[in-house]
Design an enzyme around this catalytic site. Structure first.
Site, PDB file in Angstrom:
ATOM      1  N   LYS A 169       0.758  -1.165   0.027  1.00  9.97           N
ATOM      2  CA  LYS A 169       0.064   0.084  -0.010  1.00  9.97           C
ATOM      3  C   LYS A 169       1.153   1.202   0.265  1.00  9.97           C
ATOM      4  CE  LYS A 169      -3.795   1.764   2.970  1.00  9.97           C
ATOM      5  NZ  LYS A 169      -4.833   1.908   4.106  1.00  9.97           N
ATOM      6  N   GLU A 218      10.506  -4.508   4.457  1.00 13.73           N
ATOM      7  CA  GLU A 218      10.328  -6.286   3.982  1.00 13.73           C
ATOM      8  C   GLU A 218      10.494  -6.306   2.634  1.00 13.73           C
ATOM      9  OE1 GLU A 218       9.427  -4.965   6.431  1.00 13.73           O
ATOM     10  OE2 GLU A 218       8.501  -5.752   8.847  1.00 13.73           O
ATOM     11  N   GLY A 241      -4.997  -2.374   4.849  1.00  5.52           N
ATOM     12  CA  GLY A 241      -3.933  -3.078   4.384  1.00  5.52           C
ATOM     13  C   GLY A 241      -5.054  -4.338   4.663  1.00  5.52           C
ATOM     14  N   ARG A 242      -5.706  -4.869   6.424  1.00  4.40           N
ATOM     15  CA  ARG A 242      -6.262  -6.004   6.710  1.00  4.40           C
ATOM     16  C   ARG A 242      -7.076  -6.411   6.070  1.00  4.40           C
ATOM     17  NH1 ARG A 242      -4.718  -2.774  10.672  1.00  4.40           N
ATOM     18  NH2 ARG A 242      -6.779  -2.085  11.692  1.00  4.40           N
ATOM     19  N   GLU A 258      -5.063  -7.163  14.552  1.00  5.29           N
ATOM     20  CA  GLU A 258      -3.955  -5.935  14.842  1.00  5.29           C
ATOM     21  C   GLU A 258      -5.317  -4.601  14.350  1.00  5.29           C
ATOM     22  OE1 GLU A 258      -1.594  -5.663  11.390  1.00  5.29           O
ATOM     23  OE2 GLU A 258      -2.823  -4.452  10.147  1.00  5.29           O
ATOM     24  N   HIS A 276      -5.019 -34.027  18.275  1.00  5.28           N
ATOM     25  CA  HIS A 276      -3.887 -34.726  18.810  1.00  5.28           C
ATOM     26  C   HIS A 276      -2.935 -33.655  19.238  1.00  5.28           C
ATOM     27  CE1 HIS A 276      -5.432 -37.967  17.288  1.00  5.28           C
ATOM     28  NE2 HIS A 276      -6.191 -37.841  16.390  1.00  5.28           N
ATOM     29  N   LYS A 310       7.353  -0.747  12.249  1.00  2.00           N
ATOM     30  CA  LYS A 310       7.963  -0.155  10.875  1.00  2.00           C
ATOM     31  C   LYS A 310       9.409   1.037  11.280  1.00  2.00           C
ATOM     32  CE  LYS A 310       4.398  -1.369   7.901  1.00  2.00           C
ATOM     33  NZ  LYS A 310       3.202  -0.787   6.372  1.00  2.00           N
TER      34      LYS A 310
HETATM   35  C1  G6Q Z   1      -2.976  -4.289   7.890  1.00  5.51           C
HETATM   36  C2  G6Q Z   1      -1.222  -3.402   7.582  1.00  5.51           C
HETATM   37  C3  G6Q Z   1       0.116  -4.131   7.817  1.00  5.51           C
HETATM   38  C4  G6Q Z   1      -0.022  -3.470   6.549  1.00  5.51           C
HETATM   39  C5  G6Q Z   1       1.897  -3.886   6.365  1.00  5.51           C
HETATM   40  C6  G6Q Z   1       1.860  -4.294   4.727  1.00  5.51           C
HETATM   41  O1  G6Q Z   1      -3.576  -3.641   7.967  1.00  5.51           O
HETATM   42  O2  G6Q Z   1      -1.387  -1.793   8.399  1.00  5.51           O
HETATM   43  O3  G6Q Z   1      -0.053  -5.672   7.956  1.00  5.51           O
HETATM   44  O4  G6Q Z   1      -0.624  -4.244   5.355  1.00  5.51           O
HETATM   45  O5  G6Q Z   1       2.331  -3.757   6.661  1.00  5.51           O
HETATM   46  O6  G6Q Z   1       1.999  -2.537   4.298  1.00  5.51           O
HETATM   47  P1  G6Q Z   1       2.405  -2.228   3.062  1.00  5.51           P
HETATM   48  O7  G6Q Z   1       1.107  -2.655   2.619  1.00  5.51           O
HETATM   49  O8  G6Q Z   1       2.048  -0.552   3.223  1.00  5.51           O
HETATM   50  O9  G6Q Z   1       3.377  -3.043   3.052  1.00  5.51           O
END
Ligand code: G6Q
Length: 549
Positions: free
Chosen positions: A206, A212, A267-268, A353, A384, A512
């Site tokens: 996003k 990463e 994002g989620r 989150e 199990h 971050k």
């Molecule tokens: C989701 C969070 C988080 C995010 C990641 C990746 O709701 O904000 O999980 O999706 O940190 O972020 P980017 O899409 O900006 O790389």
């Protein structure tokens, strides 16, 4: 004490909890022959059985009172209407617009966003059709076979979960890979399985600034250009999904290969947007649209059904009941469907989150519990290992059981065995086994009085442990869309009751910020900030062993 705890509906539930504290679900089922009919409901082949919960008619009515007192009805309208309910980030929350049908109208800042939503969906269709039919090819003219999604958190977990869940609908010609971790092992192991000539990298971010993802995207680009011996190959083998079009062009991604989404998609909550491109590529756009339609069916249900027949609302209020009135600290998600193997991990992010918050919408620290820890594994494997604790541990752990009525892989008696395990577990958690029942079993086995006495306490199961069961006909795109949206709205319901903002994530942002802070010191550059003795000790140990200083 907060207003919430003082409120009439909360106080009424507190008093009621004390009153029903001694009641037992066994008894509730025995005395009420229509309990299942009363406490279950269906939507498009999805059945929610919530009768094995510690509730009576009165509990149910009081939980609905709490939902009403929280103004849930108006919050639902505010979300669907695009109001800026994510106040700490000044954003609307409109993942529901992503699955609304063509022709719907949803406004953000006076603009109908549905034009943009469908423009991007059309772009996704055009692109995924071309990859799937082989007309779009790589730098050396070969069709794509390997799709590598580079992204983390919300830009990975949804597509990963859905691609695994919908494998029976996936293209046999395409392989999907998901690289998230900055640990090079993640991408290095992926490189071993893919062919540079047939690989399409999707850089999904996003913000397009996540450490990463950018590190993995850089390494993928270096690998590709080395393997194909041509910088120009990047243009054909990389696409990006982002809201940050400046950063994607700086990375060198052809603007025609950038799939856009918007800051009103969290994002989620983004698997319905262009972030779902790996899903569309793998199962085809027609199936992706069925997934969206499933989400939309749940949206309509959530928006239109009265509280007493509203699935997400009921599930959300039951979670509030256990988290706040029984001090349940965690709940388990137990899919009896191997294809849902990543569903618990997906829900961990969605729920924890969103609602793992300690400050309310007015900036005050809350004095009540918020989100329970979410965990789980597919059944029957979990039986199990950790089910022991569910049955006989000291904690109350509510559980959601999910199961399909038909398998994608009918084989002998496997499915009958799978379902019998699922149903038997919910029954056993509810019924338990009394000392009298254990005693009768021992007598039948002709155990000596001595052995009987010694063993009896270990074999007693307290029961009265709550669960929901979600049954669906078959795990198909529409059903997965409904299930996913069901949990999204359940999260929303809880957030409204707890008066917290479910749509920001300052804990993630904090991580971050920290990500790059220590890096120069690990690289042997001069210390920029003093640390505590522990952190200094760890850094020094690394530098010494790696002979960096
Ligand atoms: C989701 C969070 C988080 C995010 C990641 C990746 O709701 O904000 O999980 O999706 O940190 O972020 P980017 O899409 O900006 O790389």
């Amino acid at each position: 004490m907060s207003n919430l705890i003082h409120s009439p509906a909360w106080q009424a539930l507190s008093a009621h909890k004390t009153a029903i504290g001694k009641q037992n679900m066994r008894e509730m089922f025995r005395t009420d022959p229509v309990r299942f009919d009363k406490f279950s409901l269906q939507l498009d082949g999805l059945l929610l059985d919530y009768s094995k919960n510690l509730i009576t008619d009165e509990t149910f009515a009081l939980l609905l009172d709490l939902a009403r007192q929280s103004g849930l009805g108006s919050w639902i309208m505010r979300m669907f209407n695009g109001e800026e309910i994510n106040t700490s980030e000044q954003r609307a929350v409109l993942h529901t617009a992503l699955r609304a049908p063509r022709g719907a109208k949803v406004f953000v800042d006076g603009k109908n966003v549905m034009h943009d939503v469908h423009r991007v969906l059309d772009h996704m269709r055009h692109f995924s059709d071309a990859v799937r039919n082989g007309s779009l090819r790589g730098h050396t003219g070969k069709p794509f076979r390997d799709i590598v999604n580079i992204g983390i958190g919300g830009s990975a977990l949804g597509p990963l979960m859905a691609c695994k869940a919908l494998k029976p609908y996936g293209s046999e010609r395409l392989n999907t890979y998901f690289v998230s971790n900055v640990d090079a092992t993640d991408i290095a192991e992926t490189f071993k399985h893919i062919d540079p000539e047939t690989t399409l990298f999707i850089v999904s971010s996003k913000t397009f600034t996540t450490q990463e993802t950018i590190a993995n995207a850089d390494s993928a680009r270096a690998w590709l250009t080395k393997q194909l011996g041509d910088e120009a190959s990047v243009a054909k083998h990389f696409v990006a999904i982002s809201t940050n079009l400046t950063a994607t062009s700086k990375f060198g991604i052809n603007p025609d290969n950038v799939f856009e989404f918007w800051d009103w998609v969290g994002g989620r909550y983004s698997l319905w947007s262009a972030i779902g491109l790996p899903i569309a590529l793998y199962i085809g756009m027609d199936n992706f649209e069925k997934l969206l339609a499933g989400g939309y069916a749940m949206d309509k249900h959530f928006r239109e059904e009265p509280f007493e027949r509203n699935m997400p609302l009921i599930m959300g209020m039951l979670s509030v009941w256990y988290a706040n009135f029984f001090d349940a600290a965690s709940y388990a998600v137990l899919p009896y469907d191997q294809y849902l193997q990543h569903f618990p991990a997906y829900l961990q992010q969605l729920e924890m989150e969103s609602n793992g918050k300690r400050v309310d919408r007015d900036g005050h620290a809350v004095d009540y519990a918020t989100q329970m820890v979410v965990w789980g594994e597919p059944g029957t494997n979990g039986q199990h290992s950790f089910y022991q604790l569910l049955h006989q541990g000291t904690h109350m752990i509510p559980a959601d059981f999910l199961a399909p009525l038909a398998s994608h892989n009918p084989m002998g008696e496997h499915h009958a065995m799978l379902l019998s395990n699922c149903f038997a577990q919910t029954e056993a958690l509810m019924l338990g086994k009394t000392a009298e029942e254990v005693h009768a079993e021992f007598v039948a086995q002709e155990l000596s009085d001595e052995a009987l006495e010694a063993l009896l306490p270990y074999k007693v199961f307290p029961g009265n442990r709550p669960s929901n069961t979600l049954l669906f006909d078959k795990l198909d795109p529409h059903t997965l869309g409904m299930l996913t949206a069901l949990y999204e709205h359940k999260v929303f319901v809880q957030g409204v009751v707890w008066n917290i903002n479910s749509f920001d994530q300052w804990g993630v942002e904090f991580g971050k910020q920290l990500a790059g802070k220590l890096l120069p010191e690990i690289q042997g550059k001069p210390r920029i900030s003093p640390h505590d003795a522990s952190t200094n000790g760890l850094i020094n140990r690394y530098l010494k062993v790696r002979r960096i200083q």
